[in-house]
Scaffold this motif. Structure first.
Motif, PDB file in Angstrom:
ATOM      1  N   MET A  49       0.838  -1.198   0.000  1.00 34.15           N
ATOM      2  CA  MET A  49       0.000   0.000   0.000  1.00 34.15           C
ATOM      3  C   MET A  49       0.879   1.256   0.000  1.00 34.15           C
ATOM      4  SD  MET A  49      -1.218   2.250   2.675  1.00 34.15           S
ATOM      5  CE  MET A  49      -1.788   3.807   2.048  1.00 34.15           C
ATOM      6  N   ARG A  50       2.006   1.197   0.715  1.00 35.99           N
ATOM      7  CA  ARG A  50       2.873   2.372   0.808  1.00 35.99           C
ATOM      8  C   ARG A  50       3.785   2.541  -0.407  1.00 35.99           C
ATOM      9  NH1 ARG A  50       4.641   2.089   7.264  1.00 35.99           N
ATOM     10  NH2 ARG A  50       2.666   2.919   8.040  1.00 35.99           N
ATOM     11  N   LEU A  57      -1.120  -3.632  -6.008  1.00 38.13           N
ATOM     12  CA  LEU A  57      -1.798  -4.901  -5.729  1.00 38.13           C
ATOM     13  C   LEU A  57      -2.994  -5.117  -6.635  1.00 38.13           C
ATOM     14  CD1 LEU A  57      -1.800  -5.169  -1.851  1.00 38.13           C
ATOM     15  CD2 LEU A  57      -0.618  -6.639  -3.492  1.00 38.13           C
ATOM     16  N   ILE A  58      -3.043  -6.269  -7.244  1.00 39.29           N
ATOM     17  CA  ILE A  58      -4.177  -6.657  -8.081  1.00 39.29           C
ATOM     18  C   ILE A  58      -5.133  -7.544  -7.283  1.00 39.29           C
ATOM     19  CG2 ILE A  58      -4.866  -7.886 -10.183  1.00 39.29           C
ATOM     20  CD1 ILE A  58      -3.283  -5.390 -10.829  1.00 39.29           C
ATOM     21  N   GLU A  59      -4.588  -8.454  -6.483  1.00 44.63           N
ATOM     22  CA  GLU A  59      -5.440  -9.340  -5.678  1.00 44.63           C
ATOM     23  C   GLU A  59      -4.633  -9.892  -4.520  1.00 44.63           C
ATOM     24  OE1 GLU A  59      -7.521 -12.436  -7.832  1.00 44.63           O
ATOM     25  OE2 GLU A  59      -8.564 -13.090  -6.011  1.00 44.63           O
ATOM     26  N   PHE A 110       0.052 -12.707  -2.801  1.00 43.58           N
ATOM     27  CA  PHE A 110      -0.128 -11.337  -3.271  1.00 43.58           C
ATOM     28  C   PHE A 110       0.144 -11.301  -4.766  1.00 43.58           C
ATOM     29  CE2 PHE A 110      -0.443  -9.024   0.750  1.00 43.58           C
ATOM     30  CZ  PHE A 110      -0.042 -10.014   1.638  1.00 43.58           C
ATOM     31  N   GLU A 148       9.364   2.870   0.840  1.00 38.42           N
ATOM     32  CA  GLU A 148       8.903   3.261   2.164  1.00 38.42           C
ATOM     33  C   GLU A 148       8.738   1.981   2.986  1.00 38.42           C
ATOM     34  OE1 GLU A 148       5.261   5.727   4.027  1.00 38.42           O
ATOM     35  OE2 GLU A 148       5.550   6.012   1.881  1.00 38.42           O
ATOM     36  N   SER A 177       0.513   6.042 -18.029  1.00 37.75           N
ATOM     37  CA  SER A 177      -0.154   6.771 -16.942  1.00 37.75           C
ATOM     38  C   SER A 177      -1.590   6.300 -16.734  1.00 37.75           C
ATOM     39  CB  SER A 177      -0.194   8.274 -17.248  1.00 37.75           C
ATOM     40  OG  SER A 177       1.090   8.811 -17.226  1.00 37.75           O
ATOM     41  N   ARG A 178      -2.172   5.769 -17.777  1.00 35.58           N
ATOM     42  CA  ARG A 178      -3.553   5.273 -17.675  1.00 35.58           C
ATOM     43  C   ARG A 178      -3.646   3.990 -16.856  1.00 35.58           C
ATOM     44  NH1 ARG A 178      -5.890   3.461 -22.533  1.00 35.58           N
ATOM     45  NH2 ARG A 178      -7.920   3.814 -21.600  1.00 35.58           N
ATOM     46  N   PRO A 180      -2.214   2.782 -13.640  1.00 34.09           N
ATOM     47  CA  PRO A 180      -1.471   2.819 -12.374  1.00 34.09           C
ATOM     48  C   PRO A 180      -1.373   1.458 -11.685  1.00 34.09           C
ATOM     49  CG  PRO A 180      -3.568   3.989 -12.183  1.00 34.09           C
ATOM     50  CD  PRO A 180      -3.371   3.683 -13.629  1.00 34.09           C
ATOM     51  N   VAL A 258      -7.442   4.015 -16.097  1.00 39.06           N
ATOM     52  CA  VAL A 258      -8.089   5.013 -15.258  1.00 39.06           C
ATOM     53  C   VAL A 258      -9.015   5.892 -16.072  1.00 39.06           C
ATOM     54  CG1 VAL A 258      -7.723   6.996 -13.788  1.00 39.06           C
ATOM     55  CG2 VAL A 258      -6.283   5.000 -13.566  1.00 39.06           C
ATOM     56  N   ILE A 259      -8.528   6.397 -17.198  1.00 40.64           N
ATOM     57  CA  ILE A 259      -9.432   7.167 -18.056  1.00 40.64           C
ATOM     58  C   ILE A 259      -9.093   6.871 -19.512  1.00 40.64           C
ATOM     59  CG2 ILE A 259      -9.683   8.997 -16.360  1.00 40.64           C
ATOM     60  CD1 ILE A 259      -8.009  10.799 -18.041  1.00 40.64           C
TER      61      ILE A 259
END
Lengths: 259, 259
Positions: A49-50, A57-59, A110, A148, A177-178, A180, A258-259
């Protein structure tokens, strides 16, 4: 007619396919794998997450289950990768083709996004991918960028590198960029020494590739990062895929857009 | 000159600001808060990872620390929200302005993106936000969309609603798509009954707002979802913000923008 993702996993399971998975199942999401005992799962989930650029993470499977029920319900994480790595106390102790004998009831798996997933949109946009052209595995490097930390996990970010013309680097930045959740935009463009890579021709994982005159290296976060982190953090036992030998899911790459 | 985020947190801490935080610190990220004992932290972290539209994680603190060192290093999660909710076994037992007396060494705090964060870009694009115009709290509703469960946590998605003209709804979809970590694109547009909302004028949290002729309701995932999930899942103890009373971070909204 092209094979389904289920058929491809079957080919890997039976040993019919033993090479890196790049170019397999174009349009579908390929993932890195990290399997560890439940006692490390909170720290690793927090680490992911960090560090979303390197560990998107996908699943995450339920404890003890080798089935990624969301992204590949007919898959089996114990057999559907053709080369696994077993790390004990941070040392790579073995490479195997089947981890069924090593499976434990307390394992959590993971699935981490892989940049192979965005190569189809790059190629569709006319951007050549050198290592594919040269029939090699992608070049991967440990960097001096520290992840991190979270709990017991700390260590350096690993990156994958693709050389391209500057114009293509700009377009590739826009395209990736689309996505992430499969590493997204590059983390660095150009001078390798700025991120601690001494010799671009000597990758830490995968193969070196030709960089032509007028091309610059473009670096993306890489799901092999957990392996560098495992080496640095030395947990008792971790099983991963071998770099380049990914798990193939049923999830369309466009589902990550994402878009 | 406008106040810094640190000054705004100070105002909240001293009780000078006691209203919902909408419109405060424009351009900065506001977050929902969920605090729970470590024994629930893995399940909740997994729940958030599995439900990114309603629970996009911005930061998770280290065990026992009330300081979000990444997004608000001078902040204190025990005092810097003007209204907290304490849930025991799924029941809302108390609303308080300071949780210092309730703090435990095993608490983990989850900061979850809030859609207030993308209202500045909406307003900058000429899209009016009705509840701000009317001086109210945003309208929030429990839906019939079930979250993907994780461990002990399961329950319905909560959404926030903003009425707008269809053209603005299209533009708002494009704008908010850039901000997946503060809920991203809408999850529904139009007929509220399709997502199990019986009466749009009777929100489950926040205030009702006027919907003008020719406007349609636009629904986004909401960080109050964990509160509905806590009510459904009944963990021993959870502390949250009160809906609309967010924690203000130092993180610029543009840092979340994907492209």
């Amino acid at each position: 007619m092209s094979k389904t993702t289920e058929e491809i996993r079957q080919q890997i399971r039976t040993g019919e396919w033993q090479k890196p998975t790049t170019g397999l199942a174009p349009g579908y999401t390929q993932v890195n794998l990290v399997i560890l005992p439940k006692k490390y799962a909170y720290d690793f989930l927090l680490f992911s997450m960090r560090n979303p650029k390197s560990c998107p993470l996908i699943e995450v499977t339920d404890v003890g289950s080798p089935v990624p029920k969301k992204t590949a319900p007919t898959g089996d994480l114990r057999t559907d990768i053709s080369k696994y790595r077993i790390y004990k106390h941070g040392e790579l102790v073995e490479e195997v083709t089947d981890i069924t004998p090593y499976w434990q009831d307390d394992f959590v798996s993971f699935l981490i996004g892989c940049s192979f997933t965005f190569e189809k949109p790059l190629i569709d946009n006319g951007i050549p991918i050198r290592y594919i052209e040269e029939g090699k595995n992608v070049s991967m490097y440990k960097t001096n960028i520290l992840c991190e930390p979270a709990g017991v996990f700390q260590g350096p970010m690993v990156v994958s590198m693709r050389p391209m013309k500057p114009n293509d680097a700009i377009r590739a930045t826009k395209i990736t960029s689309r996505f992430p959740s499969v590493h997204g935009a590059p983390i660095h463009i150009g001078d390798p020494s700025m991120i601690g890579i001494e010799d671009i021709n000597d990758p830490d994982f995968g193969d070196p590739v030709t960089i032509h005159e007028g091309e610059i290296p473009v670096f993306w976060g890489c799901g092999v990062t957990p392996q560098a982190v495992v080496m640095a953090s030395r947990p008792e036992l971790v099983i991963t895929h071998a770099p380049g030998y990914m798990f193939i899911t049923d999830m369309k790459e466009e589902e990550h857009a994402v878009i």
